[in-house]
Design a protein around this motif. Structure first.
Motif, PDB file in Angstrom:
ATOM      1  N   GLY A 112       0.738  -1.193  -0.068  1.00 49.93           N
ATOM      2  CA  GLY A 112      -0.009   0.046  -0.051  1.00 49.93           C
ATOM      3  C   GLY A 112       0.848   1.228   0.052  1.00 49.93           C
ATOM      4  N   LYS A 116       1.741   6.764  -2.031  1.00 50.37           N
ATOM      5  CA  LYS A 116       2.249   7.844  -0.668  1.00 50.37           C
ATOM      6  C   LYS A 116       3.515   8.452  -1.216  1.00 50.37           C
ATOM      7  CE  LYS A 116       0.430   4.720   2.689  1.00 50.37           C
ATOM      8  NZ  LYS A 116       0.714   4.009   4.036  1.00 50.37           N
ATOM      9  N   SER A 140       8.166   9.870  13.629  1.00 55.39           N
ATOM     10  CA  SER A 140       6.904   9.062  13.651  1.00 55.39           C
ATOM     11  C   SER A 140       6.594   8.436  15.138  1.00 55.39           C
ATOM     12  CB  SER A 140       7.161   7.786  12.891  1.00 55.39           C
ATOM     13  OG  SER A 140       8.421   6.958  13.441  1.00 55.39           O
ATOM     14  N   ARG A 237       2.837  11.309  13.783  1.00 55.57           N
ATOM     15  CA  ARG A 237       2.151  10.328  13.268  1.00 55.57           C
ATOM     16  C   ARG A 237       0.654  10.858  12.621  1.00 55.57           C
ATOM     17  NH1 ARG A 237       3.652   7.742  17.855  1.00 55.57           N
ATOM     18  NH2 ARG A 237       1.457   7.693  18.649  1.00 55.57           N
ATOM     19  N   ARG A 238       0.024  11.744  13.243  1.00 57.57           N
ATOM     20  CA  ARG A 238      -1.224  11.994  12.821  1.00 57.57           C
ATOM     21  C   ARG A 238      -1.196  12.762  11.329  1.00 57.57           C
ATOM     22  NH1 ARG A 238      -5.709  13.081  15.789  1.00 57.57           N
ATOM     23  NH2 ARG A 238      -5.592  12.245  18.163  1.00 57.57           N
ATOM     24  N   MET A 241       0.400   9.507   8.844  1.00 58.62           N
ATOM     25  CA  MET A 241      -0.111   8.345   8.691  1.00 58.62           C
ATOM     26  C   MET A 241      -1.079   8.280   7.327  1.00 58.62           C
ATOM     27  SD  MET A 241      -3.027   6.581  11.222  1.00 58.62           S
ATOM     28  CE  MET A 241      -1.933   6.843  12.614  1.00 58.62           C
ATOM     29  N   ASP A 242      -0.861   7.283   6.609  1.00 62.07           N
ATOM     30  CA  ASP A 242      -1.846   7.110   5.094  1.00 62.07           C
ATOM     31  C   ASP A 242      -1.319   7.870   4.140  1.00 62.07           C
ATOM     32  OD1 ASP A 242      -3.314   5.337   6.356  1.00 62.07           O
ATOM     33  OD2 ASP A 242      -4.790   6.772   7.150  1.00 62.07           O
ATOM     34  N   ILE A 243      -0.278   8.892   4.275  1.00 65.19           N
ATOM     35  CA  ILE A 243      -0.074   9.691   2.884  1.00 65.19           C
ATOM     36  C   ILE A 243       1.511   9.648   2.659  1.00 65.19           C
ATOM     37  CG2 ILE A 243      -2.060  11.256   3.303  1.00 65.19           C
ATOM     38  CD1 ILE A 243      -0.427  13.178   4.576  1.00 65.19           C
ATOM     39  N   THR A 244       2.272   9.588   3.681  1.00 64.72           N
ATOM     40  CA  THR A 244       3.665   9.514   3.624  1.00 64.72           C
ATOM     41  C   THR A 244       4.554   8.444   4.007  1.00 64.72           C
ATOM     42  OG1 THR A 244       4.120  10.277   5.780  1.00 64.72           O
ATOM     43  CG2 THR A 244       3.637  11.969   3.979  1.00 64.72           C
TER      44      THR A 244
END
Length: 281
Positions: A112, A116, A140, A237-238, A241-244
């Motif tokens: 996944g 990213k 992170s 992390r906020r 998360m999910d984009i990098t």
């Protein structure tokens, strides 16, 4: 005694009078066009025909152009396909003529990671609302991102809690000089409790638009004075998360954004020298 000619004359006169009153069934003749009217109609018809012919010619030319483009694309596609087949055959033969197995690398897709953005251990970020670029440490291990701020003042606006502050920058921090002492105002999203050796403190959290390379996101920052640290911004992390994806072996992968009053992006390399990476959040 009356004369017979008088009766005959009277009868003839009556027939003439009544005959004129009887309606005729013959159609009315078409109006006759004058030469000028006829010429005007002919000119109008000629103009309409010329316009239609021009439109048809333009449409035909468009179709011909599209057909030529399609032919060119097909020829290029055919050439690429032939080269691709030749490459596949060459790979299958191998250098010694033996077939080789070509495996498809799809680890990024399976994990996944394909969509990213890759970021280094430190990056330039932009704050469009403040009109400046800043250095950011990628961490992170931290949950929430943090922005260095001083003169943090809470106030109320339209019944909601807001905060105004200035960027907490040290002498060595790189930023657009003209905005160092500007006030920034934002609504308080929430507050976070932080446990420290000196005790428990509460910090306001605000949402600010941030850019990092191709990323343009609204990010939540806790406000605290980081002027004694090496980086005025910490990204947690906020945000990540999910984009990098973090490449810890690299830094400043993305170009520094430019703002009015700031230095060009080409000069960023001079400001990146001497960074220290042993900072603790």
């Amino acid at each position: 005694m009356r004369h017979p000619l008088l009766h005959t004359g009277a009868l003839s006169l009556a027939l003439l009078l009544f005959g004129c009153a009887v309606p005729s069934d013959r159609p009315e003749p078409d109006p006759v066009l004058t030469p000028d009217e006829f010429a005007t109609r002919i000119d109008r018809l000629e103009t309409e025909m010329v316009s239609r012919c021009d439109a048809q010619h333009e449409l035909l030319a468009t179709h011909v152009q599209r057909q030529e483009l399609m032919d060119t694309d097909m020829r290029e596609f055919g050439s690429l396909l032939r080269h691709l087949r030749a490459d596949i055959e060459r790979l299958e033969r191998g250098d010694d003529g033996e077939p080789v197995v070509v495996s498809r690398e799809c680890a990024a897709d399976e994990l996944g990671l394909a969509n990213k953005a890759v970021v280094g251990r430190s990056e330039w970020i932009g704050l469009p609302d403040a009109g400046t670029y800043l250095k950011a440490r990628i961490d992170s291990g931290a949950n929430t991102s943090s922005l260095s701020a001083t003169d943090i003042t809470r106030f109320e606006r339209d019944g909601e809690d807001w905060v105004r502050f200035k960027l907490g920058l040290g002498e060595n921090d790189v930023a657009v000089e003209g905005v160092r002492d500007d006030w920034i105002e934002a609504p308080i999203e929430r507050r976070v409790r932080v446990l420290q050796a000196a005790g428990e403190t509460s910090r306001p959290v605000v949402s600010l638009l941030m850019t990092l390379g191709p990323i343009r996101e609204t990010v939540e920052f806790t406000l605290t004075d980081r002027s004694h640290l090496n980086y005025p911004v910490l990204l947690g992390r906020r945000f990540l998360m999910d984009i990098t994806v973090i490449d810890v072996a690299e830094s400043y992968i993305h170009e520094r954004p430019e703002f009015p009053g700031g230095r060009p992006a080409e000069e960023a390399e001079q400001d990146e020298a001497g960074d220290q990476d042993d900072e603790e959040a």
